[in-house]
Design an enzyme around this catalytic site. Structure first.
Site, PDB file in Angstrom:
ATOM      1  N   ASP A 181      -2.685   3.829   2.744  1.00  0.00           N
ATOM      2  CA  ASP A 181      -3.411   2.444   2.850  1.00  0.00           C
ATOM      3  C   ASP A 181      -4.944   2.316   3.201  1.00  0.00           C
ATOM      4  OD1 ASP A 181      -3.921  -0.133   3.782  1.00  0.00           O
ATOM      5  OD2 ASP A 181      -2.161  -0.239   5.010  1.00  0.00           O
ATOM      6  N   HIS A 226      -1.712  -0.861   0.695  1.00  0.00           N
ATOM      7  CA  HIS A 226      -1.490  -1.768   1.879  1.00  0.00           C
ATOM      8  C   HIS A 226      -0.077  -2.726   1.477  1.00  0.00           C
ATOM      9  CE1 HIS A 226      -2.859  -3.935   5.385  1.00  0.00           C
ATOM     10  NE2 HIS A 226      -2.940  -5.067   4.825  1.00  0.00           N
ATOM     11  N   SER A 254      -0.254  -6.258   8.410  1.00  0.00           N
ATOM     12  CA  SER A 254      -1.610  -6.404   8.196  1.00  0.00           C
ATOM     13  C   SER A 254      -2.159  -7.317   9.609  1.00  0.00           C
ATOM     14  CB  SER A 254      -1.731  -7.207   6.970  1.00  0.00           C
ATOM     15  OG  SER A 254      -3.250  -6.985   6.475  1.00  0.00           O
TER      16      SER A 254
END
Length: 334
Positions: A295, A328, A214
């Site tokens: 995602d 994600h 991330s």
């Protein structure tokens, strides 16, 4: 992480404090007070019916997490042993380390070292493990997960988890200095930490790696663009271009906030400077890229673009893994 004490006007909440997470209380008209003292990382908390007892989840330096009762003096009394197998493990040493950023700001991180290592053993290969967020932090606790904590030290690596500018627990100024300066002071903070570990004889400058997911993936991309000092990189669900991120992610306000509260056409310079893509011309770090195929937070276009840039145009050893159907966070074993 925020609740009223049963039958009272006392508000309880958890808050980061220099790589610790403590439980606090605030009575009406009074300043906040610490409930749990010491090196603790409180996760959640609950009360009994009359509020006379508080139960918390917390990690420690030798346990990945258990339930604890909070004693009257704020210490924690462990009441579960959820992972008894850990008692037989040889665990890394875990400590906080500090260094100075180029602008003189003190930056802190978590350092994990192999069991029994001393400076007499010589410098170690070191992995820089970068937390997401960026409004998050790496905490002083044992963390057993896919991104290196506990695992890599057991394999003979030093592991540095920097709490770069924008991290929580170090005050509002430290947090907000990142606004308008992504791919800038955060990168400088991390590289200064690497330099500090080399100067202290902990890290071997010729055996460095970097990894993150991330925002940690974004900063991995930024470091691949900024320097050739890392021998390998693992980029997970990382932003490559801030304009693409604004246009395609599910929370575009996040990008706007960190780009100085500006839309792309209002301040294109911030979006350009905040994007690792435009610094890749000299990139040479072998890179593993991975991302969830569905995602919504950091869409896979970033990862595909990074792969195209490195593998196709720059001839850098690169591999791209797209996890079908994953979002994600990776939650399914394939």
């Amino acid at each position: 992480s925020l609740a009223w004490g049963p039958g009272s006007d006392t508000l309880y909440f958890t808050g980061d404090s220099r790589a610790r997470v403590r439980l606090y209380r605030r009575d009406a008209g009074e300043p906040a007070a610490v409930v749990t003292e010491g090196d603790v990382t409180v996760g959640s908390f609950a009360f009994n019916a009359d509020g006379s007892m508080i139960l918390v989840t917390s990690g420690s330096l030798d346990s990945p997490g258990d339930l604890y009762l909070v004693a009257a003096d704020g210490t924690l009394d462990r009441v579960t042993d959820i992972n008894p197998q850990v008692d037989g493990w040889i665990l890394p040493s875990i400590e906080t380390v500090q260094w100075k950023a180029p602008d003189g700001t003190e930056v802190e991180g978590i350092l994990e070292l192999p069991p029994g290592w001393t400076s007499d053993d010589g410098p170690l290969p070191m992995i820089v493990e970068i937390h997401g967020g960026p409004t998050s932090a790496s905490h002083l606790e044992m963390r057993f997960w896919i991104y290196g904590r506990t695992l890599l030290a057991a394999k003979g690596y030093a592991l540095l988890s920097p709490n770069y500018r924008g991290s929580t627990g170090y005050g509002d100024e430290f947090l907000t200095q990142l606004i308008g300066r992504e791919n800038d002071i955060d990168v400088a903070d991390i590289l200064a930490g690497v330099d500090a570990m080399i100067e202290r004889g902990i890290a071997d400058p010729d055996r460095l790696g970097v990894m993150g997911w991330s925002n940690g993936g974004f900063l991995t991309n930024a470091l691949v663009a900024a320097t050739d000092r890392f021998k390998a990189a693992s980029s997970g669900a990382g932003v490559l271009d801030q304009t693409i991120q604004w246009a395609t992610e599910d929370t575009p306000g996040h990008v706007i906030n960190f780009m100085g509260s500006a839309l792309p056409w209002e301040n294109p310079e911030h979006y350009l400077k905040g994007s690792p893509l435009y610094g890749l011309s000299t990139a040479s770090t072998p890179t593993l890229i991975h991302v969830g195929g569905n995602d919504p937070r950091v869409p896979p276009a970033h990862s595909r673009g990074l792969y195209r840039a490195l593998a196709v145009y720059l001839d850098v050893p690169t591999e791209l893994i797209v996890y079908p159907g994953a979002h994600h966070s990776l939650t399914t074993y394939t």
